[in-house]
Scaffold this motif. Structure first.
Motif, PDB file in Angstrom:
ATOM      1  N   ASN A 107     -42.050  23.480  63.455  1.00  0.00           N
ATOM      2  CA  ASN A 107     -40.703  23.295  63.982  1.00  0.00           C
ATOM      3  C   ASN A 107     -40.634  22.079  64.909  1.00  0.00           C
ATOM      4  N   ALA A 109     -42.333  19.576  64.753  1.00  0.00           N
ATOM      5  CA  ALA A 109     -42.483  18.373  63.928  1.00  0.00           C
ATOM      6  C   ALA A 109     -41.288  18.182  62.984  1.00  0.00           C
ATOM      7  N   PHE A 110     -40.208  18.929  63.227  1.00  0.00           N
ATOM      8  CA  PHE A 110     -38.989  18.832  62.411  1.00  0.00           C
ATOM      9  C   PHE A 110     -39.215  19.222  60.955  1.00  0.00           C
ATOM     10  N   GLY A 111     -40.141  20.169  60.754  1.00  0.00           N
ATOM     11  CA  GLY A 111     -40.348  20.701  59.406  1.00  0.00           C
ATOM     12  C   GLY A 111     -39.403  21.867  59.153  1.00  0.00           C
ATOM     13  N   LEU A 112     -39.329  22.281  57.895  1.00  0.00           N
ATOM     14  CA  LEU A 112     -38.419  23.361  57.507  1.00  0.00           C
ATOM     15  C   LEU A 112     -38.998  24.713  57.936  1.00  0.00           C
ATOM     16  N   ILE A 113     -38.190  25.507  58.644  1.00  0.00           N
ATOM     17  CA  ILE A 113     -38.593  26.858  59.040  1.00  0.00           C
ATOM     18  C   ILE A 113     -37.436  27.809  58.782  1.00  0.00           C
TER      19      ILE A 113
ATOM     20  N   MET B   1     -34.155  26.278  58.149  1.00  0.00           N
ATOM     21  CA  MET B   1     -33.529  25.249  58.970  1.00  0.00           C
ATOM     22  C   MET B   1     -34.576  24.234  59.426  1.00  0.00           C
ATOM     23  N   VAL B   2     -34.093  23.108  59.936  1.00  0.00           N
ATOM     24  CA  VAL B   2     -34.948  22.058  60.465  1.00  0.00           C
ATOM     25  C   VAL B   2     -34.520  21.788  61.903  1.00  0.00           C
TER      26      VAL B   2
END
Lengths: 297, 211
Positions: A107, A109-113, B1-2
């Motif tokens: 998260n 690292a701006f990854g998809l979660i 979400m991102v």
């Protein structure tokens, strides 16, 4: 089938009336609300579970630091520790913590979660269910069902309180996530709806009062470690419920207590970076007003 | 979400996205006011980039989010941020968006991100309202006239579309008004065309459900 509920008491009455689990009542509610088929709903949950697994695997591989420099690489260290000689309480303990860390590092690292129920608390449910999948060989469909149990508990919290750290402090985020996870673990292991709701109550009542004071306003310190630790917290609550220890305060009352504490909590401790860890000498070095960090962005 | 936070990032994208739907596209200029926790921790939580991502029409799962500010500039969207104080009783995660484009189109929206990515539009062009994006919705700018709502609801009744909620607000008797209708189904495409023919309708937007 009429399946609307906003309190645990109503949910348990529906479970007992129809002889169904929390998960099945939640599916019935979801069918009613979305008009989707059971297969479509389960399919969606299986997709979410697969996204959760991806976010864990991605986080376990992170070697560098996040853009803020506050986190990164610790999930990997925990995983390595879990595979070393004699990890404390066996390998699964450190692994569970690693999984919680991993989602939050992804998260950062701006990854998809998948927000379950929020991004700042997104590590707890995946860590518990992936760990349980390894120890108890849950199929993805069983994990998807457990997500719906978690969703049923989350539905009650959302209807009576809030998930927002800005509104209720961290208790509203990690407290909600860990009570959802605890109930999911109990039902996945074949526990009764009462035991699942008690697990949620144990989890939440022992999270009450937790503030949201993230350093620099980043969702990293203490959030990354908190997700690892509260995955374990959920297993503790599930263990207590499965052992049928007495739950004196019903879940509905604990949710109201959480809402009340959130309302009385000072604004400085609700996701404003104006109190607690955020204003310690270390925290201030990362504060948005601090020149070093603004030049980094 | 991102992005770091469901309320500060995913919810913020949804606020931007609803504004994009209401504006019927990306504006050329956006003045974005951040209130409370949005203002205090919005930078670390990427609230600024998230709202802009939504204005560009991106979804909360879009991994371009972290570059939204640069990509907005390329897309011809000029963004300006400010810190605002809407008072103690306003939700801590609230933003005000003032959008304009070269053709003179304008939108003024206040919205809160209430946790877990859920959002609420609380004001639209100065009218107090409530729109969550959790259902399909019709947003109608019109004149306050006797029987106006009867015409609207008659059309919806003809196509058997159930109204979940309906809210009308007006400036004063006979003046500008805003009606927000949440529906249990996607209105057929011809419905908007029919509604546009009703007297005193100024503008209609059909909003899809946010997923």
């Amino acid at each position: 089938m009429k399946c609307h509920f906003s309190k645990a008491l109503e949910l348990l009455a529906l479970c007992s009336e129809h002889g169904l689990s929390i998960c099945e009542i939640t599916i019935a509610l979801e069918i009613e609300e979305t008009q989707e088929t059971r297969e479509a709903i389960l399919g969606r949950m299986i997709r979410y579970f697969s996204l959760m697994r991806d976010s864990v695997n991605k986080g376990l591989a992170i070697d560098g630091l996040s853009p803020s420099g506050l986190s990164g690489g610790d999930a990997r260290k925990l995983l390595a520790y879990s595979q070393a000689g004699a990890p404390l309480f066996g390998s699964q303990f450190a692994k569970t913590i690693a999984y919680g860390f991993a989602v939050l590092e992804t998260n950062a690292a701006f990854g998809l979660i998948v927000a379950t129920p929020t991004a700042g608390s997104a590590g707890v449910v995946p860590a518990c269910l992936l760990s349980l999948q390894e120890t108890h060989h849950l199929t993805d469909e069983q994990a998807a069902m457990a997500l719906l149990t978690a969703g049923g508990i989350g539905h009650i919290i959302g209807a009576n309180a809030s998930f927002s750290g800005a509104k209720g402090g961290c208790q509203a985020e990690i407290g909600s996530a860990s009570s959802m996870a605890a109930a999911a673990v109990v039902e996945a292991l074949g526990g009764t709806p009462e035991q699942a709701v008690n697990a949620a109550a144990f989890s939440l009542m022992n999270t009450l009062g937790l503030v949201c004071d993230p350093i620099g306003g980043y969702v990293e310190v203490p959030c990354v470690s908190r997700n690892g630790m509260f995955a374990v917290h959920s297993f503790l609550a599930a263990t207590m419920a499965l052992a049928n220890t007495r739950c004196v305060v019903p879940f509905d009352d604990v949710v109201i207590a959480m809402r009340d504490i959130g309302r009385r909590m000072p604004r400085a401790l609700k996701e404003t970076a104006e109190g607690g860890l955020a204003i310690t000498p270390t925290g201030l070095r990362f504060h948005p007003s601090h020149s070093n960090i603004s030049s980094k962005q | 979400m991102v992005g770091p936070s469901s309320s500060h990032t995913a919810g913020a994208v949804r606020i931007g996205l609803l504004a994009n739907f209401l504006f019927d596209g990306t504006p050329s200029a956006a003045k974005i006011g951040l209130h409370g926790s949005f203002a205090a921790t919005g930078k670390g939580h990427a609230t600024d980039r998230a709202i802009v991502a939504g204005l560009l029409g991106w979804r909360p799962t879009d991994e371009r989010l972290k570059d939204a500010l640069a990509l907005a500039e390329q897309a011809g969207l000029k963004v300006e941020f400010e810190t605002i104080d809407l008072g103690e009783s306003t939700h801590p995660n609230t933003a005000r968006l003032e959008l304009t484009d070269a053709a003179g189109e304008k939108l003024d929206m206040v919205a809160a991100s209430i946790g877990g990515g859920s959002v609420e539009i609380t004001q639209l062009d100065g009218f107090i309202t409530l729109l969550t994006g959790s259902l399909e919705a019709l947003v109608i700018w019109h004149q306050d006239r006797p029987g106006f709502l009867a015409h609207i609801t008659a059309v919806l009744a003809c196509v058997a579309t159930n109204i979940a909620t309906i809210r009308t607000a007006r400036r004063y008797r006979g003046a500008d008004a805003l009606t927000v209708i949440e529906l249990d189904a996607v209105p057929q495409s011809e419905v908007a065309a029919l509604l546009r023919k009703i007297d005193h309708v100024k503008k209609i937007r059909v909003l899809p459900r946010l997923v």
